[in-house]
Design an enzyme around this catalytic site. Structure first.
Site, PDB file in Angstrom:
ATOM      1  N   CYS A   1     -46.505  22.201  77.456  1.00  0.00           N
ATOM      2  CA  CYS A   1     -45.866  23.510  77.354  1.00  0.00           C
ATOM      3  C   CYS A   1     -44.680  23.394  76.409  1.00  0.00           C
ATOM      4  CB  CYS A   1     -45.406  23.959  78.742  1.00  0.00           C
ATOM      5  SG  CYS A   1     -44.610  25.564  78.760  1.00  0.00           S
ATOM      6  N   LEU A   2     -44.523  24.354  75.514  1.00  0.00           N
ATOM      7  CA  LEU A   2     -43.412  24.305  74.562  1.00  0.00           C
ATOM      8  C   LEU A   2     -42.061  24.352  75.284  1.00  0.00           C
ATOM      9  CD1 LEU A   2     -44.727  26.623  71.690  1.00  0.00           C
ATOM     10  CD2 LEU A   2     -44.661  24.133  71.736  1.00  0.00           C
TER      11      LEU A   2
ATOM     12  N   HIS B   1     -52.739  29.587  81.489  1.00  0.00           N
ATOM     13  CA  HIS B   1     -51.414  28.955  81.383  1.00  0.00           C
ATOM     14  C   HIS B   1     -50.351  30.005  81.018  1.00  0.00           C
ATOM     15  CE1 HIS B   1     -48.665  25.557  79.979  1.00  0.00           C
ATOM     16  NE2 HIS B   1     -48.109  26.636  79.452  1.00  0.00           N
TER      17      HIS B   1
HETATM   18 NI    NI Z   1     -46.250  27.079  78.614  1.00  0.00          NI
END
Ligand code: NI
Length: 164
Positions: free
Chosen positions: A88-89, A130
């Site tokens: 995840c960023l 997500h």
């Molecule tokens: Ni994410």
């Protein structure tokens, strides 16, 4: 260009609000999000990750067109599940296997305020779920066993202290 907020920022735990206005701005807004995906080499981004609690996310995976989802609802999921390594960023440097349905049917609006339905499987279904979670204040690590989550959080904190 906006900055991506990371783990520790309480905003990430919040529910996002429904979008009610569909004007030119929303198109420019999602273009900015695609720009961030390119810059950060990501495949999905939710608005909350740039500090806006609105129900918007974008997805851009290889060999597919860029996709925008506004006010999304997942209306069908398969019983069959897949395991896939996610990142995840907003949690840079951390990856983990997450189990999710392998197929979803999603309903959402596009930037012109028109509703659409999409059936997705494989990587697309994975990213959609997500990003959809982000709109509910849920991160991929929240879907792991608590012990595993704690180990990853410790690792993340260690990595971040080193960087300082
Ligand atoms: Ni994410």
């Amino acid at each position: 260009m906006s900055r991506i907020i990371t783990l520790g920022n309480e905003l990430l735990k919040n529910q996002s609000e429904i979008v009610t206005e569909f004007d030119k701005k929303i198109g420019e807004y999602t273009e900015n999000m695609f720009g961030l995906l390119v810059r950060y080499n990501g495949i999905g981004l939710a608005s909350v990750q740039i500090g806006d609690l609105i129900q918007v996310f974008v997805v851009s995976i290889p060999k597919d067109k860029p996709r925008v989802f506004i006010n999304p609802e997942i209306i069908e999921t398969s019983l069959e599940q897949d395991v896939y390594e996610e990142g995840c960023l907003s949690i840079p440097g951390i990856n983990a296997d997450v189990t999710r349905p392998s197929y979803v049917k999603i309903q959402a609006w596009n930037t012109r305020g028109r509703p659409f339905t999409l059936q997705a499987e494989g990587l697309l279904a994975r990213v959609i779920q997500h990003e959809f979670d982000h709109l509910k204040g849920c991160l991929f690590i929240d879907r792991l066993h608590p012990d595993k989550k704690e180990r990853l959080l410790n690792l993340y904190n260690k990595k971040n202290q080193k960087g300082k």
